[in-house]
Design a protein around this motif. Structure first.
Motif, mmCIF file in Angstrom:
data_model
loop_
_atom_site.group_PDB
_atom_site.id
_atom_site.type_symbol
_atom_site.label_atom_id
_atom_site.label_comp_id
_atom_site.label_asym_id
_atom_site.label_seq_id
_atom_site.Cartn_x
_atom_site.Cartn_y
_atom_site.Cartn_z
ATOM 1 N N GLY A 172 0.574 -1.301 0.217
ATOM 2 C CA GLY A 172 0.139 0.132 0.120
ATOM 3 C C GLY A 172 0.885 1.094 -0.106
ATOM 4 O O GLY A 172 0.413 2.202 0.479
ATOM 5 N N ILE A 173 2.089 1.337 -0.592
ATOM 6 C CA ILE A 173 2.955 2.367 -0.673
ATOM 7 C C ILE A 173 3.361 2.572 -2.282
ATOM 8 O O ILE A 173 3.166 1.925 -3.116
ATOM 9 C CB ILE A 173 4.381 2.191 0.323
ATOM 10 C CG1 ILE A 173 5.068 1.008 -0.293
ATOM 11 C CG2 ILE A 173 3.892 2.023 1.643
ATOM 12 C CD1 ILE A 173 6.249 0.870 0.450
ATOM 13 N N SER A 174 3.838 3.663 -2.284
ATOM 14 C CA SER A 174 4.404 4.031 -3.840
ATOM 15 C C SER A 174 5.529 3.424 -4.157
ATOM 16 O O SER A 174 6.081 2.772 -3.363
ATOM 17 C CB SER A 174 4.781 5.386 -3.911
ATOM 18 O OG SER A 174 5.791 5.949 -3.207
ATOM 19 N N VAL A 175 5.949 2.936 -5.337
ATOM 20 C CA VAL A 175 6.834 2.246 -6.001
ATOM 21 C C VAL A 175 8.453 3.304 -5.472
ATOM 22 O O VAL A 175 9.309 2.567 -5.062
ATOM 23 C CB VAL A 175 6.975 2.091 -7.576
ATOM 24 C CG1 VAL A 175 8.182 1.684 -8.006
ATOM 25 C CG2 VAL A 175 5.869 1.174 -8.091
ATOM 26 N N PRO A 176 8.277 4.520 -5.518
ATOM 27 C CA PRO A 176 9.401 5.328 -5.168
ATOM 28 C C PRO A 176 9.837 5.177 -3.911
ATOM 29 O O PRO A 176 11.116 4.824 -3.155
ATOM 30 C CB PRO A 176 9.428 6.822 -5.531
ATOM 31 C CG PRO A 176 8.359 6.757 -6.694
ATOM 32 C CD PRO A 176 7.586 5.284 -6.316
ATOM 33 N N THR A 177 8.872 5.068 -2.829
ATOM 34 C CA THR A 177 9.140 4.728 -1.419
ATOM 35 C C THR A 177 9.615 3.383 -1.315
ATOM 36 O O THR A 177 10.485 3.114 -0.444
ATOM 37 C CB THR A 177 7.722 4.743 -0.814
ATOM 38 O OG1 THR A 177 7.261 6.363 -0.884
ATOM 39 C CG2 THR A 177 7.737 4.672 0.791
ATOM 40 N N LEU A 178 9.069 2.485 -2.097
ATOM 41 C CA LEU A 178 9.347 1.004 -1.830
ATOM 42 C C LEU A 178 10.783 0.806 -2.301
ATOM 43 O O LEU A 178 11.876 0.290 -1.587
ATOM 44 C CB LEU A 178 8.651 0.060 -2.801
ATOM 45 C CG LEU A 178 9.218 -1.404 -2.698
ATOM 46 C CD1 LEU A 178 9.185 -2.162 -1.251
ATOM 47 C CD2 LEU A 178 8.347 -2.151 -3.274
ATOM 48 N N VAL A 179 11.342 1.484 -3.345
ATOM 49 C CA VAL A 179 12.492 1.581 -3.991
ATOM 50 C C VAL A 179 13.509 2.385 -2.665
ATOM 51 O O VAL A 179 14.712 1.433 -2.519
ATOM 52 C CB VAL A 179 12.706 2.335 -5.259
ATOM 53 C CG1 VAL A 179 14.369 2.608 -5.507
ATOM 54 C CG2 VAL A 179 11.997 1.313 -6.401
ATOM 55 N N ARG A 180 13.064 3.281 -2.108
ATOM 56 C CA ARG A 180 13.916 3.931 -1.174
ATOM 57 C C ARG A 180 14.289 2.691 -0.049
ATOM 58 O O ARG A 180 15.307 2.852 0.732
ATOM 59 C CB ARG A 180 13.410 5.055 -0.421
ATOM 60 C CG ARG A 180 14.027 5.954 0.439
ATOM 61 C CD ARG A 180 13.467 7.235 0.682
ATOM 62 N NE ARG A 180 12.101 7.270 1.143
ATOM 63 C CZ ARG A 180 11.390 6.880 2.041
ATOM 64 N NH1 ARG A 180 12.134 6.140 3.055
ATOM 65 N NH2 ARG A 180 10.211 6.702 2.159
ATOM 66 N N LEU A 181 13.277 2.076 0.471
ATOM 67 C CA LEU A 181 13.098 1.288 1.525
ATOM 68 C C LEU A 181 14.217 0.153 1.073
ATOM 69 O O LEU A 181 14.966 -0.686 2.092
ATOM 70 C CB LEU A 181 11.841 0.717 2.018
ATOM 71 C CG LEU A 181 10.896 1.799 2.338
ATOM 72 C CD1 LEU A 181 9.395 1.140 2.639
ATOM 73 C CD2 LEU A 181 11.643 1.975 3.846
ATOM 74 N N LEU A 182 14.215 -0.217 0.013
ATOM 75 C CA LEU A 182 14.849 -1.598 -0.580
ATOM 76 C C LEU A 182 16.326 -1.133 -0.403
ATOM 77 O O LEU A 182 17.272 -1.818 -0.223
ATOM 78 C CB LEU A 182 14.620 -2.144 -2.071
ATOM 79 C CG LEU A 182 13.139 -2.555 -2.077
ATOM 80 C CD1 LEU A 182 12.750 -2.892 -3.360
ATOM 81 C CD2 LEU A 182 13.201 -3.987 -1.414
ATOM 82 N N LYS A 183 16.592 0.083 -1.119
ATOM 83 C CA LYS A 183 18.204 0.577 -1.245
ATOM 84 C C LYS A 183 18.872 0.654 0.313
ATOM 85 O O LYS A 183 19.911 0.647 0.303
ATOM 86 C CB LYS A 183 18.145 1.911 -2.301
ATOM 87 C CG LYS A 183 17.834 1.660 -3.561
ATOM 88 C CD LYS A 183 17.949 2.935 -4.255
ATOM 89 C CE LYS A 183 17.878 2.638 -5.788
ATOM 90 N NZ LYS A 183 18.175 3.873 -6.342
ATOM 91 N N SER A 184 17.833 0.986 1.012
ATOM 92 C CA SER A 184 18.397 1.353 2.229
ATOM 93 C C SER A 184 18.760 0.151 3.076
ATOM 94 O O SER A 184 19.245 0.097 4.315
ATOM 95 C CB SER A 184 17.534 2.355 3.298
ATOM 96 O OG SER A 184 16.278 1.643 3.494
ATOM 97 N N GLY A 185 18.025 -0.914 2.629
ATOM 98 C CA GLY A 185 18.266 -2.215 3.425
ATOM 99 C C GLY A 185 17.206 -2.479 4.349
ATOM 100 O O GLY A 185 17.383 -3.590 4.998
#
Length: 59
Positions: free
Chosen positions: A20-33
């Protein structure tokens, strides 16, 4: 949060929708680990079990 119960591994769009989040937010969470994932070239592959664990931590 949409249910994708028949999938064990999601791509970015599917995982973002599941959370239930945006793709850019998910990418940020993935990149941060913060959310673990696997990368296959340009593809991000995120296990449903990892997303479920992350959601449990956040609640």
């Amino acid at each position: 949060m949409k249910k994708h119960s028949c999938k064990a591994v999601f791509n970015l769009k599917e995982a973002a929708s599941y959370l239930g989040i945006s793709v850019p937010t998910l990418v940020r969470l993935l990149k941060s680990g913060e959310i673990p994932c696997r990368r296959g070239g340009q593809r991000w592959l995120i296990a449903q079990s990892v997303l479920d664990d992350w959601l449990k931590q956040k609640s």
